[in-house]
Design a protein around this motif. Structure first.
Motif, PDB file in Angstrom:
ATOM      1  N   VAL A  60      61.165  44.320  32.734  1.00 47.18           N
ATOM      2  CA  VAL A  60      60.591  43.039  32.108  1.00 47.18           C
ATOM      3  C   VAL A  60      61.701  41.708  32.248  1.00 47.18           C
ATOM      4  N   ALA A  61      62.781  42.077  31.858  1.00 45.26           N
ATOM      5  CA  ALA A  61      63.848  40.852  31.815  1.00 45.26           C
ATOM      6  C   ALA A  61      64.053  40.452  33.440  1.00 45.26           C
ATOM      7  N   LEU A  62      63.972  41.552  34.262  1.00 42.98           N
ATOM      8  CA  LEU A  62      64.310  41.201  35.677  1.00 42.98           C
ATOM      9  C   LEU A  62      63.025  40.201  36.438  1.00 42.98           C
ATOM     10  N   LYS A  63      61.926  40.768  36.018  1.00 41.65           N
ATOM     11  CA  LYS A  63      60.555  40.099  36.581  1.00 41.65           C
ATOM     12  C   LYS A  63      60.376  40.351  37.915  1.00 41.65           C
ATOM     13  N   VAL A  64      61.394  41.140  38.666  1.00 41.89           N
ATOM     14  CA  VAL A  64      61.014  41.380  39.845  1.00 41.89           C
ATOM     15  C   VAL A  64      61.751  42.600  40.272  1.00 41.89           C
ATOM     16  N   ASP A  65      60.868  43.513  41.234  1.00 41.12           N
ATOM     17  CA  ASP A  65      61.437  44.710  41.520  1.00 41.12           C
ATOM     18  C   ASP A  65      62.932  44.689  42.043  1.00 41.12           C
ATOM     19  N   PRO A  66      63.662  45.355  41.657  1.00 40.72           N
ATOM     20  CA  PRO A  66      65.393  45.526  42.292  1.00 40.72           C
ATOM     21  C   PRO A  66      65.031  45.377  43.820  1.00 40.72           C
ATOM     22  N   LEU A  67      64.336  46.271  44.313  1.00 42.54           N
ATOM     23  CA  LEU A  67      64.498  46.333  45.770  1.00 42.54           C
ATOM     24  C   LEU A  67      63.892  45.119  46.506  1.00 42.54           C
ATOM     25  N   ALA A  68      63.076  44.324  45.879  1.00 42.37           N
ATOM     26  CA  ALA A  68      62.609  43.183  46.482  1.00 42.37           C
ATOM     27  C   ALA A  68      63.761  42.251  46.171  1.00 42.37           C
ATOM     28  N   ILE A  69      64.734  42.177  45.146  1.00 43.57           N
ATOM     29  CA  ILE A  69      66.007  41.390  45.216  1.00 43.57           C
ATOM     30  C   ILE A  69      66.843  41.896  46.515  1.00 43.57           C
ATOM     31  N   ALA A  70      67.044  43.167  46.506  1.00 42.82           N
ATOM     32  CA  ALA A  70      67.843  43.582  47.927  1.00 42.82           C
ATOM     33  C   ALA A  70      67.053  43.095  49.145  1.00 42.82           C
ATOM     34  N   GLY A  71      65.850  43.131  49.200  1.00 43.11           N
ATOM     35  CA  GLY A  71      65.379  42.514  50.412  1.00 43.11           C
ATOM     36  C   GLY A  71      65.441  41.000  50.671  1.00 43.11           C
ATOM     37  N   LEU A  72      65.448  40.320  49.626  1.00 39.67           N
ATOM     38  CA  LEU A  72      65.807  39.122  49.723  1.00 39.67           C
ATOM     39  C   LEU A  72      67.191  38.799  50.241  1.00 39.67           C
ATOM     40  N   GLY A  73      68.226  39.542  49.605  1.00 37.64           N
ATOM     41  CA  GLY A  73      69.484  39.358  50.117  1.00 37.64           C
ATOM     42  C   GLY A  73      69.882  39.538  51.645  1.00 37.64           C
ATOM     43  N   VAL A  74      69.091  40.711  52.140  1.00 41.09           N
ATOM     44  CA  VAL A  74      69.082  41.091  53.600  1.00 41.09           C
ATOM     45  C   VAL A  74      68.433  39.765  54.268  1.00 41.09           C
ATOM     46  N   VAL A  75      67.413  39.140  53.954  1.00 41.26           N
ATOM     47  CA  VAL A  75      67.125  38.017  54.723  1.00 41.26           C
ATOM     48  C   VAL A  75      67.984  36.995  54.671  1.00 41.26           C
ATOM     49  N   VAL A  76      68.567  36.681  53.351  1.00 41.69           N
ATOM     50  CA  VAL A  76      69.568  35.406  53.304  1.00 41.69           C
ATOM     51  C   VAL A  76      70.698  35.764  54.151  1.00 41.69           C
ATOM     52  N   ALA A  77      71.354  36.970  54.068  1.00 45.37           N
ATOM     53  CA  ALA A  77      72.263  37.141  54.992  1.00 45.37           C
ATOM     54  C   ALA A  77      72.013  37.150  56.366  1.00 45.37           C
ATOM     55  N   GLY A  78      71.017  37.658  56.774  1.00 43.27           N
ATOM     56  CA  GLY A  78      70.440  37.536  58.136  1.00 43.27           C
ATOM     57  C   GLY A  78      70.310  36.430  58.591  1.00 43.27           C
ATOM     58  N   LEU A  79      69.774  35.326  57.950  1.00 43.98           N
ATOM     59  CA  LEU A  79      69.568  34.012  58.351  1.00 43.98           C
ATOM     60  C   LEU A  79      70.800  33.268  58.397  1.00 43.98           C
ATOM     61  N   SER A  80      71.551  33.495  57.578  1.00 44.14           N
ATOM     62  CA  SER A  80      73.041  32.672  57.651  1.00 44.14           C
ATOM     63  C   SER A  80      73.751  32.897  58.818  1.00 44.14           C
ATOM     64  N   GLY A  81      73.592  34.325  59.326  1.00 43.24           N
ATOM     65  CA  GLY A  81      74.019  34.598  60.540  1.00 43.24           C
ATOM     66  C   GLY A  81      73.339  33.788  61.723  1.00 43.24           C
ATOM     67  N   LEU A  82      72.216  34.047  61.680  1.00 42.70           N
ATOM     68  CA  LEU A  82      71.221  33.498  62.751  1.00 42.70           C
ATOM     69  C   LEU A  82      71.312  32.024  62.718  1.00 42.70           C
ATOM     70  N   LEU A  83      71.684  31.479  61.801  1.00 47.43           N
ATOM     71  CA  LEU A  83      71.714  29.837  61.908  1.00 47.43           C
ATOM     72  C   LEU A  83      72.735  29.325  62.648  1.00 47.43           C
ATOM     73  N   SER A  84      73.736  30.210  63.169  1.00 47.84           N
ATOM     74  CA  SER A  84      74.922  29.817  64.407  1.00 47.84           C
ATOM     75  C   SER A  84      74.586  30.016  65.547  1.00 47.84           C
ATOM     76  N   LEU A  85      73.319  30.719  65.857  1.00 41.98           N
ATOM     77  CA  LEU A  85      72.719  30.673  67.032  1.00 41.98           C
ATOM     78  C   LEU A  85      71.892  29.431  67.423  1.00 41.98           C
ATOM     79  N   ALA A  86      71.454  28.590  66.256  1.00 42.28           N
ATOM     80  CA  ALA A  86      70.962  27.186  66.680  1.00 42.28           C
ATOM     81  C   ALA A  86      71.987  26.316  66.919  1.00 42.28           C
ATOM     82  N   TYR A  87      73.061  26.552  66.819  1.00 41.22           N
ATOM     83  CA  TYR A  87      74.173  25.566  67.423  1.00 41.22           C
ATOM     84  C   TYR A  87      74.866  25.914  68.446  1.00 41.22           C
ATOM     85  N   GLU A  88      74.314  27.056  68.909  1.00 39.60           N
ATOM     86  CA  GLU A  88      74.812  27.890  70.189  1.00 39.60           C
ATOM     87  C   GLU A  88      76.361  28.097  70.170  1.00 39.60           C
ATOM     88  N   VAL A  89      76.544  28.950  68.946  1.00 36.03           N
ATOM     89  CA  VAL A  89      78.035  29.387  68.621  1.00 36.03           C
ATOM     90  C   VAL A  89      77.568  31.116  68.640  1.00 36.03           C
TER      91      VAL A  89
END
Length: 137
Positions: A60-89
């Motif tokens: 109840v206190a988390l309000k979100v399933d813990p595995l959804a939090i983990a999934g969001l973390g994978v997306v955030v970490a992946g996007l932070s790596g993919l952002l460098s490809l937009a700058y051709e590095v």
């Protein structure tokens, strides 16, 4: 755990641990710490709260399933790596952006967003395991 002292002090301890986990996570790419250690501290806080109040109260206190939090973390970490490809590095090359906010410059970097992603992955994964074990009793 059915101790009045533990149930009384656990919420305060959880707040202190969560604040400390964010501090450790944000300090991580300059000094010892980072997303992994910060996530472990936060997951430990959730485990303590689960022992004091029960897994249903934690969900109840988390309000979100813990595995959804983990999934969001994978997306955030992946996007932070993919952002460098937009700058051709190369993938996961560190990039910094500076924003003027309330009279000061705030630096946002891809290493920091990667750490935030790792923090969320570790927090969500360990919290899901801990809650699953506590519910299985």
């Amino acid at each position: 755990m059915n101790s009045l002292i533990f149930r009384t002090i656990a919420p305060l301890l959880v707040v202190v641990m969560l604040v400390f986990s964010v501090f450790v996570m944000l300090r991580g790419h300059n000094e010892p710490g980072g997303g992994f250690i910060g996530g472990l501290i936060a997951a430990s806080a959730i485990a303590i709260y689960g022992m004091a109040a029960g897994p249903a109260a934690v969900r109840v206190a988390l309000k979100v399933d813990p595995l959804a939090i983990a999934g969001l973390g994978v997306v955030v970490a992946g996007l932070s790596g993919l952002l460098s490809l937009a700058y051709e590095v190369p993938f996961l090359t560190g990039l910094w952006g500076f924003f003027h906010l309330w009279g000061t410059d705030v630096a946002i970097s891809t290493p920091m967003t990667f750490d935030i992603g790792v923090y969320l992955v570790v927090l969500g994964t360990i919290a899901a395991v801990v809650l699953g074990l506590e519910e299985g009793e």
